[in-house]
Design a protein around this motif. Structure first.
Motif, mmCIF file in Angstrom:
data_model
loop_
_atom_site.group_PDB
_atom_site.id
_atom_site.type_symbol
_atom_site.label_atom_id
_atom_site.label_comp_id
_atom_site.label_asym_id
_atom_site.label_seq_id
_atom_site.Cartn_x
_atom_site.Cartn_y
_atom_site.Cartn_z
ATOM 1 N N TYR A 105 -63.128 19.556 88.101
ATOM 2 C CA TYR A 105 -62.249 19.576 86.931
ATOM 3 C C TYR A 105 -61.909 18.153 86.506
ATOM 4 O O TYR A 105 -61.916 17.234 87.332
ATOM 5 N N PRO A 106 -61.603 17.961 85.201
ATOM 6 C CA PRO A 106 -61.303 16.613 84.716
ATOM 7 C C PRO A 106 -60.145 15.971 85.465
ATOM 8 O O PRO A 106 -59.170 16.657 85.807
ATOM 9 N N GLU A 107 -60.245 14.677 85.698
ATOM 10 C CA GLU A 107 -59.172 13.970 86.410
ATOM 11 C C GLU A 107 -57.863 14.012 85.644
ATOM 12 O O GLU A 107 -56.780 13.998 86.224
ATOM 13 N N SER A 108 -58.000 14.101 84.308
ATOM 14 C CA SER A 108 -56.788 14.111 83.470
ATOM 15 C C SER A 108 -55.901 15.333 83.755
ATOM 16 O O SER A 108 -54.730 15.359 83.399
ATOM 17 N N TYR A 109 -56.477 16.367 84.382
ATOM 18 C CA TYR A 109 -55.664 17.544 84.734
ATOM 19 C C TYR A 109 -54.593 17.184 85.757
ATOM 20 O O TYR A 109 -53.588 17.858 85.863
ATOM 21 N N GLY A 110 -54.864 16.125 86.554
ATOM 22 C CA GLY A 110 -53.910 15.731 87.590
ATOM 23 C C GLY A 110 -54.000 16.661 88.792
ATOM 24 O O GLY A 110 -54.760 17.631 88.780
ATOM 25 N N PRO A 111 -53.213 16.383 89.833
ATOM 26 C CA PRO A 111 -53.268 17.223 91.028
ATOM 27 C C PRO A 111 -52.662 18.604 90.766
ATOM 28 O O PRO A 111 -51.622 18.706 90.109
ATOM 29 N N VAL A 112 -53.328 19.628 91.228
ATOM 30 C CA VAL A 112 -52.801 20.995 91.089
ATOM 31 C C VAL A 112 -52.669 21.582 92.496
ATOM 32 O O VAL A 112 -53.664 21.811 93.174
ATOM 33 N N THR A 113 -51.434 21.779 92.936
ATOM 34 C CA THR A 113 -51.216 22.359 94.266
ATOM 35 C C THR A 113 -51.577 23.841 94.209
ATOM 36 O O THR A 113 -51.522 24.473 93.148
ATOM 37 N N PHE A 114 -51.937 24.401 95.360
ATOM 38 C CA PHE A 114 -52.329 25.812 95.403
ATOM 39 C C PHE A 114 -51.414 26.559 96.355
ATOM 40 O O PHE A 114 -51.217 26.148 97.490
ATOM 41 N N ARG A 115 -50.820 27.654 95.857
ATOM 42 C CA ARG A 115 -49.858 28.395 96.669
ATOM 43 C C ARG A 115 -50.156 29.896 96.646
ATOM 44 O O ARG A 115 -50.718 30.396 95.662
ATOM 45 N N SER A 116 -49.742 30.581 97.694
ATOM 46 C CA SER A 116 -49.957 32.037 97.802
ATOM 47 C C SER A 116 -48.617 32.730 98.066
ATOM 48 O O SER A 116 -48.359 33.206 99.176
ATOM 49 N N PRO A 117 -47.740 32.799 97.063
ATOM 50 C CA PRO A 117 -46.385 33.322 97.322
ATOM 51 C C PRO A 117 -46.202 34.829 97.077
ATOM 52 O O PRO A 117 -45.065 35.296 97.006
ATOM 53 N N GLU A 118 -47.296 35.585 96.972
ATOM 54 C CA GLU A 118 -47.144 37.013 96.627
ATOM 55 C C GLU A 118 -46.217 37.735 97.614
ATOM 56 O O GLU A 118 -45.268 38.420 97.203
ATOM 57 N N GLU A 119 -46.492 37.559 98.884
ATOM 58 C CA GLU A 119 -45.724 38.304 99.881
ATOM 59 C C GLU A 119 -44.246 37.890 99.866
ATOM 60 O O GLU A 119 -43.352 38.737 99.904
ATOM 61 N N SER A 120 -43.995 36.570 99.797
ATOM 62 C CA SER A 120 -42.592 36.129 99.843
ATOM 63 C C SER A 120 -41.841 36.577 98.589
ATOM 64 O O SER A 120 -40.665 36.943 98.654
ATOM 65 N N PHE A 121 -42.523 36.573 97.433
ATOM 66 C CA PHE A 121 -41.853 37.025 96.204
ATOM 67 C C PHE A 121 -41.500 38.511 96.290
ATOM 68 O O PHE A 121 -40.371 38.926 95.989
#
Ligand SMILES: C[S@@+](CC[C@H](N)C(=O)[O-])C[C@H]1O[C@@H](n2cnc3c(N)ncnc32)[C@H](O)[C@@H]1O
Length: 260
Positions: free
Chosen positions: A34-50
């Motif tokens: 992906y383009p660098e301009s997108y910046g860092p995108v963290t990845f999370r899996s919060p389905e269960e906690s939500f």
């Protein structure tokens, strides 16, 4: 579907698309560039906690409650709210990138759900949409991306009848009760206005929420260290209600988190 998920990436939230496929596939694929301009995108899996969190407030599920998700990103929380029995759901985000993901998920997840809408919209423009009020509103990952977070939160609170869920980054190293001014970039996960404010703990949020008509709050958690953020930043999640009664079940099972 796999190719489309990769094309639509990067993704911030893990959402199941089919029994065999989640949005994580874009993270694991070596071809996903992906383009660098997108910046860092963290990845999370919060389905269960939500889902667990919602069931601690509403043990019978969401029972047709209308849900608003501010800065909804790929719409993950609304798909999960629907699975818990939500009624009308509306999510908006300022970036087309995220709303394209939400619409992709809506088109391909099974079973299809009704009464779920996503729009590209700036939080500050939401009053012009003329929306009907919602029972539950999620204000996750947005408070600290706004040049005027009090007005931003007021827009959400004015549209909410029962429960607000607020998740925000915080600033370490100062007494609780302050808003710490800072500047940020404008990559995919950020705000668009550059000026931003980090609360130094739950206190400023409680005071603002009380002023907005949500005097009853429960601090879900507050961490001064997280794996994803710089050392000077923490994170917290707070529930806020107009009426104490909203926490009757929650308080009965979360004894260690009695009224705060
Ligand atoms: C840190 S992410 C949080 C995403 C999601 N709400 C969550 O809890 O995981 C911030 C999101 O806010 C969106 N955003 C930033 N400024 C916004 C604004 N003024 N109005 C609407 N969305 C905004 C971004 O595009 C991004 O999706």
């Amino acid at each position: 579907l796999r190719e489309q998920i990769i094309q639509l990436g990067p993704w911030h939230l893990e959402v199941k698309v089919t029994d065999a496929l989640t949005t994580r596939t874009a993270l694991d694929d070596p071809d996903a560039m992906y383009p660098e301009s997108y910046g860092p995108v963290t990845f999370r899996s919060p389905e269960e906690s939500f889902k667990h969190q919602m069931l601690r407030v509403f043990p019978e599920g969401l029972a047709g409650r209308a849900v608003l998700d501010c800065a909804c990103n790929c719409g993950a929380y609304l798909f999960w709210a629907k699975e818990l029995g939500a009624g009308r759901c509306f999510g908006f985000d300022i970036r087309q990138h995220w709303i394209d993901q939400a619409r992709f998920l809506q088109a391909h997840r099974l079973p299809p759900v009704e009464d779920l809408t996503f729009e590209v919209c700036d939080l500050y423009d939401v009053p012009s949409l003329g929306l009907e009020a919602f029972d539950i509103t999620r204000f996750g990952g947005i408070f600290y991306h706004l040049p005027d977070p009090v007005s931003g939160l007021k827009i959400a609170a004015d549209l909410t009848q029962e429960l607000l869920i607020i998740d925000t980054a915080t600033r370490n190293g100062f007494p609780d009760g302050l808003l710490y001014v800072c500047e940020e970039g404008t990559h995919l996960m950020s705000g668009v206005y550059r000026l931003a404010w980090l609360p130094t703990g739950p206190e400023p949020l409680r005071r603002i929420l009380a002023w907005l008509g949500f005097p009853h709050t429960r601090l879900e958690w507050w961490k001064t260290e997280t794996a994803e953020q710089p050392a000077e930043m923490g994170r917290l999640e707070l529930l806020a209600a107009k009426h104490e009664q909203a926490f009757a079940y929650y308080d009965s099972i979360v004894a260690s988190r009695a009224p705060q």
